[in-house]
Design a protein around this motif. Sequence first.
Motif, PDB file in Angstrom:
ATOM      1  N   PRO A 106      31.592   4.330  34.309  1.00  0.00           N
ATOM      2  CA  PRO A 106      32.598   2.697  33.817  1.00  0.00           C
ATOM      3  C   PRO A 106      33.901   2.970  34.053  1.00  0.00           C
ATOM      4  O   PRO A 106      34.007   2.452  35.535  1.00  0.00           O
ATOM      5  N   ALA A 107      34.169   4.356  34.567  1.00  0.00           N
ATOM      6  CA  ALA A 107      34.805   4.612  35.419  1.00  0.00           C
ATOM      7  C   ALA A 107      34.647   3.916  37.084  1.00  0.00           C
ATOM      8  O   ALA A 107      36.073   3.638  37.806  1.00  0.00           O
ATOM      9  N   LEU A 108      33.014   4.473  37.537  1.00  0.00           N
ATOM     10  CA  LEU A 108      32.852   4.514  38.864  1.00  0.00           C
ATOM     11  C   LEU A 108      33.371   2.763  39.162  1.00  0.00           C
ATOM     12  O   LEU A 108      33.439   1.354  39.764  1.00  0.00           O
TER      13      LEU A 108
ATOM     14  N   ALA B 171      40.229   9.623  33.790  1.00  0.00           N
ATOM     15  CA  ALA B 171      40.307  11.115  34.281  1.00  0.00           C
ATOM     16  C   ALA B 171      38.953  11.905  34.600  1.00  0.00           C
ATOM     17  O   ALA B 171      38.477  13.126  34.763  1.00  0.00           O
ATOM     18  N   VAL B 172      38.280  10.852  34.844  1.00  0.00           N
ATOM     19  CA  VAL B 172      36.968  11.290  35.957  1.00  0.00           C
ATOM     20  C   VAL B 172      36.359  12.339  37.305  1.00  0.00           C
ATOM     21  O   VAL B 172      35.920  12.844  36.387  1.00  0.00           O
ATOM     22  N   ASP B 173      38.075  12.768  37.410  1.00  0.00           N
ATOM     23  CA  ASP B 173      38.394  13.432  38.301  1.00  0.00           C
ATOM     24  C   ASP B 173      37.465  14.888  37.920  1.00  0.00           C
ATOM     25  O   ASP B 173      37.286  15.663  38.591  1.00  0.00           O
ATOM     26  N   LEU B 174      38.141  14.632  36.823  1.00  0.00           N
ATOM     27  CA  LEU B 174      38.092  16.422  35.895  1.00  0.00           C
ATOM     28  C   LEU B 174      36.084  17.197  35.890  1.00  0.00           C
ATOM     29  O   LEU B 174      36.366  17.347  35.647  1.00  0.00           O
ATOM     30  N   TYR B 175      35.401  15.391  36.110  1.00  0.00           N
ATOM     31  CA  TYR B 175      34.025  15.731  35.773  1.00  0.00           C
ATOM     32  C   TYR B 175      33.424  16.318  37.306  1.00  0.00           C
ATOM     33  O   TYR B 175      32.180  16.744  36.915  1.00  0.00           O
ATOM     34  N   ARG B 176      34.184  16.197  38.962  1.00  0.00           N
ATOM     35  CA  ARG B 176      33.240  16.230  39.673  1.00  0.00           C
ATOM     36  C   ARG B 176      33.463  17.739  39.504  1.00  0.00           C
ATOM     37  O   ARG B 176      33.497  19.006  38.430  1.00  0.00           O
ATOM     38  N   PRO B 177      31.910  18.208  40.094  1.00  0.00           N
ATOM     39  CA  PRO B 177      31.457  19.915  40.046  1.00  0.00           C
ATOM     40  C   PRO B 177      32.675  20.638  40.608  1.00  0.00           C
ATOM     41  O   PRO B 177      33.759  20.205  41.364  1.00  0.00           O
ATOM     42  N   LYS B 178      32.909  21.874  40.318  1.00  0.00           N
ATOM     43  CA  LYS B 178      34.314  23.179  40.158  1.00  0.00           C
ATOM     44  C   LYS B 178      33.960  23.837  41.599  1.00  0.00           C
ATOM     45  O   LYS B 178      33.071  23.626  42.515  1.00  0.00           O
ATOM     46  N   PHE B 179      34.826  24.223  42.272  1.00  0.00           N
ATOM     47  CA  PHE B 179      34.640  24.420  43.725  1.00  0.00           C
ATOM     48  C   PHE B 179      34.787  26.913  43.183  1.00  0.00           C
ATOM     49  O   PHE B 179      34.965  26.296  42.268  1.00  0.00           O
ATOM     50  N   ASP B 180      33.924  27.422  43.942  1.00  0.00           N
ATOM     51  CA  ASP B 180      34.211  28.952  43.507  1.00  0.00           C
ATOM     52  C   ASP B 180      35.445  29.153  43.029  1.00  0.00           C
ATOM     53  O   ASP B 180      35.000  29.801  42.834  1.00  0.00           O
ATOM     54  N   GLU B 181      36.781  28.576  43.269  1.00  0.00           N
ATOM     55  CA  GLU B 181      37.631  29.182  43.545  1.00  0.00           C
ATOM     56  C   GLU B 181      38.366  28.544  42.114  1.00  0.00           C
ATOM     57  O   GLU B 181      38.936  29.240  42.222  1.00  0.00           O
ATOM     58  N   GLU B 182      37.678  28.040  41.860  1.00  0.00           N
ATOM     59  CA  GLU B 182      37.796  27.526  40.215  1.00  0.00           C
ATOM     60  C   GLU B 182      37.414  27.786  39.185  1.00  0.00           C
ATOM     61  O   GLU B 182      36.983  26.958  37.626  1.00  0.00           O
ATOM     62  N   THR B 183      36.778  28.557  39.018  1.00  0.00           N
ATOM     63  CA  THR B 183      35.931  29.763  37.818  1.00  0.00           C
ATOM     64  C   THR B 183      36.517  29.767  36.389  1.00  0.00           C
ATOM     65  O   THR B 183      36.149  29.912  35.670  1.00  0.00           O
ATOM     66  N   ALA B 184      37.852  29.295  36.724  1.00  0.00           N
ATOM     67  CA  ALA B 184      38.625  29.637  35.340  1.00  0.00           C
ATOM     68  C   ALA B 184      38.464  28.154  34.518  1.00  0.00           C
ATOM     69  O   ALA B 184      38.601  28.243  33.341  1.00  0.00           O
ATOM     70  N   ARG B 185      38.555  27.020  35.703  1.00  0.00           N
ATOM     71  CA  ARG B 185      38.232  25.914  34.792  1.00  0.00           C
ATOM     72  C   ARG B 185      36.831  25.835  33.743  1.00  0.00           C
ATOM     73  O   ARG B 185      35.501  25.895  34.600  1.00  0.00           O
ATOM     74  N   GLY B 186      36.801  24.948  32.698  1.00  0.00           N
ATOM     75  CA  GLY B 186      35.465  24.954  31.703  1.00  0.00           C
ATOM     76  C   GLY B 186      34.494  23.921  32.732  1.00  0.00           C
ATOM     77  O   GLY B 186      34.974  23.157  32.978  1.00  0.00           O
ATOM     78  N   ASP B 187      33.974  23.545  31.547  1.00  0.00           N
ATOM     79  CA  ASP B 187      32.691  22.725  31.564  1.00  0.00           C
ATOM     80  C   ASP B 187      33.027  21.209  31.078  1.00  0.00           C
ATOM     81  O   ASP B 187      32.484  21.379  30.033  1.00  0.00           O
ATOM     82  N   MET B 188      33.251  20.791  31.911  1.00  0.00           N
ATOM     83  CA  MET B 188      33.614  19.566  31.397  1.00  0.00           C
ATOM     84  C   MET B 188      32.655  18.237  30.621  1.00  0.00           C
ATOM     85  O   MET B 188      32.612  18.064  29.374  1.00  0.00           O
ATOM     86  N   MET B 189      31.500  18.849  31.205  1.00  0.00           N
ATOM     87  CA  MET B 189      30.225  18.283  30.799  1.00  0.00           C
ATOM     88  C   MET B 189      29.979  18.684  29.613  1.00  0.00           C
ATOM     89  O   MET B 189      29.880  18.126  28.616  1.00  0.00           O
TER      90      MET B 189
ATOM     91  N   ASP C 200      26.470  10.314  25.858  1.00  0.00           N
ATOM     92  CA  ASP C 200      25.930  10.712  27.590  1.00  0.00           C
ATOM     93  C   ASP C 200      27.278  10.731  28.140  1.00  0.00           C
ATOM     94  O   ASP C 200      27.863   9.366  28.252  1.00  0.00           O
ATOM     95  N   VAL C 201      27.596  11.543  28.967  1.00  0.00           N
ATOM     96  CA  VAL C 201      28.745  11.114  29.460  1.00  0.00           C
ATOM     97  C   VAL C 201      28.860  10.045  31.098  1.00  0.00           C
ATOM     98  O   VAL C 201      29.800   9.626  30.937  1.00  0.00           O
ATOM     99  N   ARG C 202      27.501  10.812  31.263  1.00  0.00           N
ATOM    100  CA  ARG C 202      27.209  10.024  32.531  1.00  0.00           C
ATOM    101  C   ARG C 202      27.169   8.328  32.374  1.00  0.00           C
ATOM    102  O   ARG C 202      28.218   7.763  32.618  1.00  0.00           O
ATOM    103  N   ALA C 203      26.863   7.938  31.121  1.00  0.00           N
ATOM    104  CA  ALA C 203      26.963   6.288  30.658  1.00  0.00           C
ATOM    105  C   ALA C 203      28.328   5.743  29.767  1.00  0.00           C
ATOM    106  O   ALA C 203      28.678   4.581  30.522  1.00  0.00           O
TER     107      ALA C 203
END
Length: 227
Positions: free
Chosen positions: A200-202, A158-176, A192-195
Amino acid sequence: MEYAAKNLDWNASAGQRLDELARALPQRPRLELTVFGSAPLQLLVERTFLSEDIDISPPEEAYDLLTSLVAEKGWAKGQSDFYIQVCDHLAFRTTKDWMSRAVQAERQGHLFIFPHPWDILVSKLQRLDPKDIQAFKLVMERTGHPTEEEFGAHLQKAVDLYRPKFDEETARGDMMMNTRLLWQTLWNKEIDVRAAIIRPALARSRHDDGDPTLKTRLANLKLPGER
Protein backbone atom coordinates in the motif's frame (compact mmCIF):
# COMPACT_ATOMS: atom_id res chain seq x y z
CA MET A 1 -6.74 11.93 23.95
CA GLU A 2 -5.23 15.27 22.98
CA TYR A 3 -1.50 15.57 22.47
CA ALA A 4 -0.53 19.22 22.84
CA ALA A 5 1.94 21.38 24.75
CA LYS A 6 -0.70 22.17 27.38
CA ASN A 7 -0.96 18.45 28.18
CA LEU A 8 2.74 17.92 28.92
CA ASP A 9 3.21 16.78 32.53
CA TRP A 10 6.30 18.72 33.61
CA ASN A 11 5.91 17.35 37.14
CA ALA A 12 6.76 13.87 35.90
CA SER A 13 10.32 12.71 36.59
CA ALA A 14 11.42 13.29 33.00
CA GLY A 15 9.74 16.69 32.95
CA GLN A 16 11.56 17.83 36.08
CA ARG A 17 14.92 16.71 34.70
CA LEU A 18 14.27 18.44 31.38
CA ASP A 19 13.38 21.63 33.22
CA GLU A 20 16.69 21.38 35.08
CA LEU A 21 18.46 20.97 31.77
CA ALA A 22 16.66 23.96 30.25
CA ARG A 23 17.71 26.16 33.18
CA ALA A 24 21.31 24.99 32.89
CA LEU A 25 21.63 25.65 29.16
CA PRO A 26 23.18 28.95 28.05
CA GLN A 27 20.61 31.31 26.61
CA ARG A 28 22.49 31.43 23.32
CA PRO A 29 22.38 29.70 20.98
CA ARG A 30 18.70 28.83 21.13
CA LEU A 31 18.51 25.05 20.79
CA GLU A 32 15.88 22.75 19.33
CA LEU A 33 16.06 19.48 21.25
CA THR A 34 14.18 16.34 20.25
CA VAL A 35 13.18 14.17 23.22
CA PHE A 36 12.37 10.57 22.33
CA GLY A 37 12.41 7.08 23.86
CA SER A 38 10.08 6.65 26.85
CA ALA A 39 10.18 10.25 28.13
CA PRO A 40 7.47 11.60 25.78
CA LEU A 41 5.16 8.78 26.88
CA GLN A 42 5.80 9.74 30.49
CA LEU A 43 4.97 13.40 29.83
CA LEU A 44 2.04 12.86 27.45
CA VAL A 45 0.41 9.57 28.45
CA GLU A 46 1.30 8.25 31.90
CA ARG A 47 3.78 9.74 34.38
CA THR A 48 4.33 6.36 36.08
CA PHE A 49 5.85 4.91 32.89
CA LEU A 50 9.42 5.23 34.07
CA SER A 51 12.74 4.74 32.34
CA GLU A 52 16.29 4.98 33.57
CA ASP A 53 17.20 7.58 30.97
CA ILE A 54 16.00 10.41 28.76
CA ASP A 55 17.01 10.21 25.11
CA ILE A 56 17.62 13.65 23.70
CA SER A 57 18.91 14.67 20.29
CA PRO A 58 20.36 18.17 19.73
CA PRO A 59 21.30 19.74 16.40
CA GLU A 60 24.58 18.34 15.08
CA GLU A 61 26.48 21.53 15.87
CA ALA A 62 25.31 21.48 19.52
CA TYR A 63 26.15 17.84 20.25
CA ASP A 64 29.46 18.55 22.01
CA LEU A 65 27.97 21.45 23.97
CA LEU A 66 25.10 19.37 25.31
CA THR A 67 27.29 16.33 26.03
CA SER A 68 29.72 18.45 28.04
CA LEU A 69 26.95 20.19 29.98
CA VAL A 70 25.22 16.93 30.88
CA ALA A 71 28.51 15.47 32.15
CA GLU A 72 29.30 18.66 34.06
CA LYS A 73 25.95 18.49 35.87
CA GLY A 74 26.38 14.81 36.72
CA TRP A 75 23.47 13.71 34.54
CA ALA A 76 25.37 11.43 32.15
CA LYS A 77 25.23 7.63 32.08
CA GLY A 78 27.22 6.24 34.99
CA GLN A 79 26.80 9.48 36.95
CA SER A 80 23.10 9.26 37.80
CA ASP A 81 20.50 6.52 38.20
CA PHE A 82 18.24 8.69 36.00
CA TYR A 83 20.54 9.94 33.29
CA ILE A 84 20.34 11.92 30.06
CA GLN A 85 21.52 10.09 26.96
CA VAL A 86 22.69 12.63 24.36
CA CYS A 87 22.16 11.05 20.95
CA ASP A 88 23.17 11.82 17.40
CA HIS A 89 20.71 14.03 15.52
CA LEU A 90 19.90 11.07 13.22
CA ALA A 91 19.31 8.58 16.04
CA PHE A 92 15.52 8.92 16.16
CA ARG A 93 14.09 6.90 13.26
CA THR A 94 10.36 6.73 12.72
CA THR A 95 7.73 7.86 10.19
CA LYS A 96 8.92 10.29 7.55
CA ASP A 97 6.33 12.93 8.54
CA TRP A 98 6.65 12.70 12.32
CA MET A 99 7.40 16.40 12.76
CA SER A 100 3.90 17.26 11.53
CA ARG A 101 2.47 15.61 14.68
CA ALA A 102 5.18 16.52 17.20
CA VAL A 103 4.38 18.49 20.35
CA GLN A 104 6.62 21.52 20.82
CA ALA A 105 7.19 23.47 24.01
CA GLU A 106 9.42 26.43 24.93
CA ARG A 107 11.38 26.09 28.16
CA GLN A 108 13.82 28.76 29.27
CA GLY A 109 14.17 30.05 25.71
CA HIS A 110 14.84 26.63 24.16
CA LEU A 111 12.47 24.50 22.11
CA PHE A 112 11.76 20.93 23.22
CA ILE A 113 10.22 18.66 20.60
CA PHE A 114 8.27 15.57 21.67
CA PRO A 115 7.24 13.13 18.93
CA HIS A 116 3.65 11.91 18.94
CA PRO A 117 3.25 8.68 20.98
CA TRP A 118 2.46 6.65 17.86
CA ASP A 119 5.75 7.79 16.30
CA ILE A 120 7.54 6.82 19.51
CA LEU A 121 5.98 3.36 19.19
CA VAL A 122 7.26 3.06 15.62
CA SER A 123 10.77 3.80 16.85
CA LYS A 124 10.39 1.20 19.61
CA LEU A 125 9.27 -1.41 17.09
CA GLN A 126 12.81 -1.45 15.68
CA ARG A 127 14.05 -3.00 18.94
CA LEU A 128 10.92 -4.46 20.58
CA ASP A 129 12.34 -5.45 23.93
CA PRO A 130 9.84 -6.41 26.67
CA LYS A 131 9.69 -2.79 27.84
CA ASP A 132 8.84 -1.72 24.30
CA ILE A 133 5.90 -4.13 24.27
CA GLN A 134 4.90 -2.60 27.60
CA ALA A 135 4.93 0.84 25.98
CA PHE A 136 2.51 -0.31 23.29
CA LYS A 137 0.17 -1.79 25.90
CA LEU A 138 0.35 1.35 28.03
CA VAL A 139 -0.60 3.69 25.20
CA MET A 140 -3.43 1.41 24.06
CA GLU A 141 -4.80 0.93 27.57
CA ARG A 142 -4.71 4.64 28.41
CA THR A 143 -6.04 5.96 25.10
CA GLY A 144 -7.75 3.08 23.27
CA HIS A 145 -5.46 3.70 20.31
CA PRO A 146 -3.84 2.82 18.02
CA THR A 147 -6.06 0.03 16.79
CA GLU A 148 -4.68 -2.69 14.57
CA GLU A 149 -5.93 -0.89 11.47
CA GLU A 150 -4.64 2.49 12.63
CA PHE A 151 -1.16 1.25 13.40
CA GLY A 152 -0.91 -0.71 10.17
CA ALA A 153 -1.73 2.45 8.24
CA HIS A 154 0.71 4.44 10.37
CA LEU A 155 3.53 2.02 9.60
CA GLN A 156 3.04 2.68 5.90
CA LYS A 157 4.55 6.11 6.62
CA ALA A 158 7.67 4.34 7.93
CA VAL A 159 8.11 1.92 5.03
CA ASP A 160 11.79 2.80 4.61
CA LEU A 161 12.47 1.11 7.93
CA TYR A 162 11.63 -2.23 6.29
CA ARG A 163 14.49 -2.07 3.81
CA PRO A 164 17.35 -4.54 4.35
CA LYS A 165 20.03 -3.38 6.76
CA PHE A 166 23.50 -2.33 5.73
CA ASP A 167 26.28 -4.32 7.37
CA GLU A 168 27.04 -1.34 9.61
CA GLU A 169 23.47 -1.31 10.98
CA THR A 170 23.65 -4.54 12.97
CA ALA A 171 22.28 -2.84 16.10
CA ARG A 172 18.94 -2.19 14.40
CA GLY A 173 16.34 -4.92 14.79
CA ASP A 174 14.49 -6.87 12.12
CA MET A 175 11.38 -4.81 11.37
CA MET A 176 9.67 -7.60 9.46
CA MET A 177 10.06 -10.05 12.31
CA ASN A 178 9.26 -7.48 14.98
CA THR A 179 6.07 -6.41 13.22
CA ARG A 180 4.89 -10.00 13.02
CA LEU A 181 5.73 -10.50 16.70
CA LEU A 182 3.86 -7.33 17.66
CA TRP A 183 0.71 -8.44 15.85
CA GLN A 184 0.88 -11.86 17.49
CA THR A 185 1.35 -10.30 20.92
CA LEU A 186 -1.20 -7.48 20.78
CA TRP A 187 -3.85 -8.75 18.40
CA ASN A 188 -3.23 -12.50 18.50
CA LYS A 189 -3.02 -12.81 14.73
CA GLU A 190 -0.57 -13.01 11.86
CA ILE A 191 0.15 -10.07 9.56
CA ASP A 192 1.36 -10.16 5.98
CA VAL A 193 3.75 -7.20 6.19
CA ARG A 194 4.17 -6.95 2.43
CA ALA A 195 0.42 -6.91 1.77
CA ALA A 196 -0.63 -4.75 4.72
CA ILE A 197 2.20 -2.20 4.85
CA ILE A 198 4.77 -2.24 2.04
CA ARG A 199 2.57 -2.65 -1.04
CA PRO A 200 0.00 0.00 0.00
CA ALA A 201 2.87 2.41 0.72
CA LEU A 202 4.31 1.74 -2.73
CA ALA A 203 0.93 2.25 -4.37
CA ARG A 204 0.38 5.53 -2.56
CA SER A 205 3.86 6.73 -3.52
CA ARG A 206 2.81 6.71 -7.18
CA HIS A 207 0.53 9.63 -6.33
CA ASP A 208 2.85 11.32 -3.82
CA ASP A 209 4.55 14.41 -5.16
CA GLY A 210 5.90 15.41 -1.74
CA ASP A 211 9.01 13.22 -1.95
CA PRO A 212 10.05 12.62 -5.57
CA THR A 213 12.66 10.05 -4.50
CA LEU A 214 10.31 7.85 -2.49
CA LYS A 215 8.82 6.00 -5.44
CA THR A 216 12.25 5.02 -6.74
CA ARG A 217 13.46 3.95 -3.30
CA LEU A 218 10.41 1.81 -2.69
CA ALA A 219 10.54 0.30 -6.16
CA ASN A 220 14.10 -0.82 -5.45
CA LEU A 221 13.23 -2.14 -2.01
CA LYS A 222 14.22 -5.78 -1.65
CA LEU A 223 13.15 -7.73 1.38
CA PRO A 224 15.02 -10.57 3.06
CA GLY A 225 14.78 -13.68 0.89
CA GLU A 226 14.00 -11.76 -2.29
CA ARG A 227 16.33 -11.46 -5.29
